[in-house]
Design a protein around this motif. Structure first.
Motif, PDB file in Angstrom:
ATOM      1  N   ALA A   1      71.530 -55.466  16.378  1.00  0.00           N
ATOM      2  CA  ALA A   1      72.469 -54.350  16.290  1.00  0.00           C
ATOM      3  C   ALA A   1      72.303 -53.215  16.926  1.00  0.00           C
ATOM      4  CB  ALA A   1      72.438 -54.094  14.606  1.00  0.00           C
TER       5      ALA A   1
ATOM      6  N   SER B   1      71.156 -60.068  31.462  1.00  0.00           N
ATOM      7  CA  SER B   1      70.861 -58.699  31.605  1.00  0.00           C
ATOM      8  C   SER B   1      70.123 -57.865  30.422  1.00  0.00           C
ATOM      9  CB  SER B   1      72.079 -57.816  31.772  1.00  0.00           C
ATOM     10  OG  SER B   1      72.239 -56.375  32.271  1.00  0.00           O
TER      11      SER B   1
ATOM     12  N   LYS C   1      78.731 -52.438  14.981  1.00  0.00           N
ATOM     13  CA  LYS C   1      77.374 -52.569  14.621  1.00  0.00           C
ATOM     14  C   LYS C   1      77.079 -52.158  13.201  1.00  0.00           C
ATOM     15  CE  LYS C   1      75.816 -53.263  18.995  1.00  0.00           C
ATOM     16  NZ  LYS C   1      75.441 -54.618  19.123  1.00  0.00           N
TER      17      LYS C   1
ATOM     18  N   THR D   1      68.134 -47.484  24.833  1.00  0.00           N
ATOM     19  CA  THR D   1      67.262 -48.190  25.868  1.00  0.00           C
ATOM     20  C   THR D   1      67.561 -48.420  27.186  1.00  0.00           C
ATOM     21  OG1 THR D   1      66.615 -49.248  23.733  1.00  0.00           O
ATOM     22  CG2 THR D   1      65.983 -50.526  25.650  1.00  0.00           C
TER      23      THR D   1
ATOM     24  N   THR E   1      78.808 -68.536  28.559  1.00  0.00           N
ATOM     25  CA  THR E   1      79.563 -68.716  27.196  1.00  0.00           C
ATOM     26  C   THR E   1      80.305 -67.151  27.113  1.00  0.00           C
ATOM     27  OG1 THR E   1      77.659 -69.728  26.297  1.00  0.00           O
ATOM     28  CG2 THR E   1      79.148 -68.784  24.787  1.00  0.00           C
ATOM     29  N   ASP E   2      81.484 -67.132  26.451  1.00  0.00           N
ATOM     30  CA  ASP E   2      82.143 -65.898  26.381  1.00  0.00           C
ATOM     31  C   ASP E   2      82.289 -66.010  24.686  1.00  0.00           C
ATOM     32  OD1 ASP E   2      83.911 -63.915  25.559  1.00  0.00           O
ATOM     33  OD2 ASP E   2      85.525 -64.619  26.729  1.00  0.00           O
ATOM     34  N   VAL E   3      81.195 -65.056  24.077  1.00  0.00           N
ATOM     35  CA  VAL E   3      81.382 -65.090  22.642  1.00  0.00           C
ATOM     36  C   VAL E   3      82.585 -64.613  21.914  1.00  0.00           C
ATOM     37  CG1 VAL E   3      78.827 -64.667  22.632  1.00  0.00           C
ATOM     38  CG2 VAL E   3      80.476 -62.725  22.329  1.00  0.00           C
TER      39      VAL E   3
ATOM     40  N   THR F   1      68.966 -49.840  30.159  1.00  0.00           N
ATOM     41  CA  THR F   1      69.539 -51.054  30.565  1.00  0.00           C
ATOM     42  C   THR F   1      70.693 -50.727  31.348  1.00  0.00           C
ATOM     43  OG1 THR F   1      71.242 -51.109  28.545  1.00  0.00           O
ATOM     44  CG2 THR F   1      68.914 -52.078  28.329  1.00  0.00           C
ATOM     45  N   PRO F   2      71.308 -51.610  32.165  1.00  0.00           N
ATOM     46  CA  PRO F   2      72.686 -51.173  32.634  1.00  0.00           C
ATOM     47  C   PRO F   2      73.572 -50.668  31.515  1.00  0.00           C
ATOM     48  CG  PRO F   2      71.804 -53.455  33.379  1.00  0.00           C
ATOM     49  CD  PRO F   2      70.854 -52.868  32.247  1.00  0.00           C
ATOM     50  N   MET F   3      73.643 -51.207  30.391  1.00  0.00           N
ATOM     51  CA  MET F   3      74.651 -50.655  29.353  1.00  0.00           C
ATOM     52  C   MET F   3      74.522 -48.972  29.237  1.00  0.00           C
ATOM     53  SD  MET F   3      75.382 -51.085  25.535  1.00  0.00           S
ATOM     54  CE  MET F   3      75.918 -52.737  25.398  1.00  0.00           C
TER      55      MET F   3
ATOM     56  N   PRO G   1      67.824 -50.967  18.033  1.00  0.00           N
ATOM     57  CA  PRO G   1      67.449 -50.005  18.764  1.00  0.00           C
ATOM     58  C   PRO G   1      68.429 -48.531  19.068  1.00  0.00           C
ATOM     59  CG  PRO G   1      68.117 -52.120  19.810  1.00  0.00           C
ATOM     60  CD  PRO G   1      68.597 -51.867  18.417  1.00  0.00           C
ATOM     61  N   SER G   2      67.648 -47.666  19.785  1.00  0.00           N
ATOM     62  CA  SER G   2      68.657 -46.878  20.035  1.00  0.00           C
ATOM     63  C   SER G   2      68.323 -46.747  21.476  1.00  0.00           C
ATOM     64  CB  SER G   2      68.225 -45.126  19.630  1.00  0.00           C
ATOM     65  OG  SER G   2      66.942 -44.683  19.990  1.00  0.00           O
TER      66      SER G   2
ATOM     67  N   ASP H   1      75.342 -66.418  28.996  1.00  0.00           N
ATOM     68  CA  ASP H   1      75.913 -65.287  29.125  1.00  0.00           C
ATOM     69  C   ASP H   1      77.359 -65.600  29.576  1.00  0.00           C
ATOM     70  OD1 ASP H   1      74.607 -62.085  29.956  1.00  0.00           O
ATOM     71  OD2 ASP H   1      76.674 -62.414  30.778  1.00  0.00           O
TER      72      ASP H   1
ATOM     73  N   ASN I   1      72.958 -61.318  20.883  1.00  0.00           N
ATOM     74  CA  ASN I   1      72.543 -59.921  21.753  1.00  0.00           C
ATOM     75  C   ASN I   1      73.872 -59.629  22.314  1.00  0.00           C
ATOM     76  OD1 ASN I   1      70.597 -58.180  23.353  1.00  0.00           O
ATOM     77  ND2 ASN I   1      71.653 -59.540  24.666  1.00  0.00           N
TER      78      ASN I   1
ATOM     79  N   ILE J   1      68.403 -56.076  27.536  1.00  0.00           N
ATOM     80  CA  ILE J   1      67.447 -56.527  26.394  1.00  0.00           C
ATOM     81  C   ILE J   1      67.498 -57.974  26.241  1.00  0.00           C
ATOM     82  CG2 ILE J   1      67.368 -56.475  23.800  1.00  0.00           C
ATOM     83  CD1 ILE J   1      68.646 -53.726  23.863  1.00  0.00           C
TER      84      ILE J   1
ATOM     85  N   TYR K   1      82.344 -49.072  18.452  1.00  0.00           N
ATOM     86  CA  TYR K   1      80.971 -49.527  18.625  1.00  0.00           C
ATOM     87  C   TYR K   1      80.369 -49.270  17.323  1.00  0.00           C
ATOM     88  CZ  TYR K   1      76.261 -50.319  20.716  1.00  0.00           C
ATOM     89  OH  TYR K   1      75.150 -50.643  20.855  1.00  0.00           O
TER      90      TYR K   1
HETATM   91  N1  LIG Z   1      70.821 -50.125  25.580  1.00  0.00           N
HETATM   92  C1  LIG Z   1      70.781 -49.811  24.723  1.00  0.00           C
HETATM   93  O1  LIG Z   1      70.817 -48.291  24.723  1.00  0.00           O
HETATM   94  C2  LIG Z   1      71.177 -50.266  23.429  1.00  0.00           C
HETATM   95  C3  LIG Z   1      71.116 -49.698  22.287  1.00  0.00           C
HETATM   96  C4  LIG Z   1      71.331 -50.142  21.032  1.00  0.00           C
HETATM   97  C5  LIG Z   1      71.788 -51.561  20.989  1.00  0.00           C
HETATM   98  N2  LIG Z   1      72.112 -52.295  22.136  1.00  0.00           N
HETATM   99  C6  LIG Z   1      72.484 -53.492  22.089  1.00  0.00           C
HETATM  100  O2  LIG Z   1      71.582 -54.380  22.644  1.00  0.00           O
HETATM  101  C7  LIG Z   1      72.610 -55.657  23.230  1.00  0.00           C
HETATM  102  C8  LIG Z   1      72.437 -55.752  24.698  1.00  0.00           C
HETATM  103  O3  LIG Z   1      72.685 -54.726  25.240  1.00  0.00           O
HETATM  104  P1  LIG Z   1      72.029 -54.175  27.008  1.00  0.00           P
HETATM  105  O4  LIG Z   1      71.922 -52.770  26.611  1.00  0.00           O
HETATM  106  O5  LIG Z   1      71.036 -55.100  27.085  1.00  0.00           O
HETATM  107  O6  LIG Z   1      73.323 -54.391  27.759  1.00  0.00           O
HETATM  108  P2  LIG Z   1      73.722 -55.056  29.144  1.00  0.00           P
HETATM  109  O7  LIG Z   1      74.952 -54.444  29.525  1.00  0.00           O
HETATM  110  O8  LIG Z   1      72.310 -54.980  29.994  1.00  0.00           O
HETATM  111  O9  LIG Z   1      73.747 -56.551  28.675  1.00  0.00           O
HETATM  112  C9  LIG Z   1      74.540 -57.133  27.749  1.00  0.00           C
HETATM  113  C10 LIG Z   1      74.907 -58.675  28.206  1.00  0.00           C
HETATM  114  O10 LIG Z   1      76.136 -59.126  27.686  1.00  0.00           O
HETATM  115  C11 LIG Z   1      76.807 -59.782  28.336  1.00  0.00           C
HETATM  116  N3  LIG Z   1      78.322 -60.045  27.882  1.00  0.00           N
HETATM  117  C12 LIG Z   1      79.048 -58.884  27.757  1.00  0.00           C
HETATM  118  N4  LIG Z   1      80.106 -59.645  26.923  1.00  0.00           N
HETATM  119  C13 LIG Z   1      79.933 -60.746  26.975  1.00  0.00           C
HETATM  120  C14 LIG Z   1      80.747 -61.788  26.234  1.00  0.00           C
HETATM  121  N5  LIG Z   1      82.114 -61.695  25.753  1.00  0.00           N
HETATM  122  N6  LIG Z   1      80.089 -62.961  26.014  1.00  0.00           N
HETATM  123  C15 LIG Z   1      78.946 -63.315  26.099  1.00  0.00           C
HETATM  124  N7  LIG Z   1      77.969 -62.286  27.098  1.00  0.00           N
HETATM  125  C16 LIG Z   1      78.834 -61.066  27.141  1.00  0.00           C
HETATM  126  C17 LIG Z   1      76.902 -59.085  29.733  1.00  0.00           C
HETATM  127  O11 LIG Z   1      77.330 -60.014  30.776  1.00  0.00           O
HETATM  128  C18 LIG Z   1      75.364 -58.688  30.034  1.00  0.00           C
HETATM  129  O12 LIG Z   1      74.829 -59.729  30.491  1.00  0.00           O
HETATM  130  C19 LIG Z   1      73.972 -55.101  22.895  1.00  0.00           C
HETATM  131  O13 LIG Z   1      74.377 -55.625  21.699  1.00  0.00           O
HETATM  132  C20 LIG Z   1      73.833 -53.749  22.525  1.00  0.00           C
HETATM  133  O14 LIG Z   1      74.933 -53.124  21.936  1.00  0.00           O
HETATM  134  C21 LIG Z   1      71.765 -51.487  23.264  1.00  0.00           C
END
Ligand SMILES: NC(=O)c1ccc[n+]([C@@H]2O[C@H](COP(=O)([O-])OP(=O)(O)OC[C@H]3O[C@@H](n4cnc5c(N)ncnc54)[C@H](O)[C@@H]3O)[C@@H](O)[C@H]2O)c1
Length: 251
Positions: free
Chosen positions: A142, A15, A160, A189, A61-63, A191-193, A186-187, A36, A89, A17, A156
């Protein structure tokens, strides 16, 4: 084809980033291991990576589980013989936004387990292989929340800042081993998050955008470009650094 014959592992690549990074690396010729916790999502991204040819794979994978991370690494080595780039990521947000005294133990434990311990697991398992093979490149995802204060968000923020600290400390240890380790911060962005965290609250997007000089959220492709740049030979003298991608928010 900058990444032809390169093997890249990306965690949380089903998903947002991570998925954008997987597709960009694949478009530059890389073989991508799309990892993932959600295998269904990872398989969808592998299909996109394999438009040119069938070399990329998905691994569940569960990290938070070190055995799972070791399996991810050993299965990659068994299939491809090396790991050129590891993108750490996978990450989650707090479920509840709350001041520090009201922060729930559930949120603390979950966010630290995935965002912080998960990155430690991936560093530990991949660096063993990279040191043995004599080269490697790691990019940690990060956040601006790992460089500056962010309220109602303690776990969070802590996780980070830890990712930035691990990036710098590990980079110092492995600089002499032909292994570089950098991070992107990033700030907001799209995404679903981000959708789950803020955009579900009416008016929140406008409120947040007031603080962003560029007046918009980041696109996943913009973060992926920075990740592939750090993973490339174009940054060959750069290690232990963070790149901020925030539309000017930190200014
Ligand atoms: N979106 C933002 O605004 C933003 C800003 C700064 C940093 N980030 C960072 O970018 C990274 C990606 O975030 P995103 O916004 O793409 O989120 P997202 O929710 O779109 O994707 C995160 C992915 O991580 C997977 N995941 C969750 N728990 C997991 C686990 N235990 N093991 C393996 N995979 C797991 C999820 O299934 C998902 O596919 C994260 O580290 C987030 O903190 C995001």
């Amino acid at each position: 084809m900058e990444f032809k014959n390169k093997v890249i592992i990306i965690t949380g690549a089903g998903s947002g980033i991570g998925a954008a990074c997987a597709e960009l690396f694949a478009s530059k010729g890389a073989t991508v291991v799309v990892s993932d916790i959600n295998l269904t999502d990872a398989l969808l991204i592998v299909d996109k990576c394999n438009i040119q040819d069938e070399k990329s794979i998905a691994i569940k994978t569960d990290v938070t589980d070190y055995n799972d991370v070791e399996l991810l690494i050993s299965e990659t080595i068994a299939k491809y013989g090396k790991i050129d780039v590891m993108v750490n990521n996978a990450g989650v947000m707090n479920k509840v936004r709350a001041k520090t005294a009201d922060h729930t133990f559930e949120d603390w434990n979950n966010v630290i387990a995935i965002n912080q311990t998960g990155v430690f697991h991936c560093l530990k398992a991949s660096l063993r292989v990279m040191e043995k093979q004599g080269h490697g490149n790691i990019v940690n995802i990060a956040s601006l929340a790992g460089l500056k204060a962010s309220g109602f968000n303690l776990a969070y923020s802590a996780s980070k800042f830890a990712v930035v600290g691990m990036t710098k400390s590990a980079a110092m240890e492995y600089g002499s081993k032909n292994i570089r380790i950098n991070a992107v911060c990033p700030s907001y962005t799209q995404t679903p998050m981000l959708d789950a965290a803020v955009l579900t609250q009416p008016g929140m997007d406008e409120k947040l955008l007031k603080y962003v000089p560029m007046g918009r959220f980041g696109d996943v492709s913009e973060i992926a470009e920075a990740v592939t740049w750090l993973a490339s030979d174009k940054t060959s003298f750069m290690t232990g650094q963070t790149i901020t991608l925030d539309g000017g928010l930190s200014l």
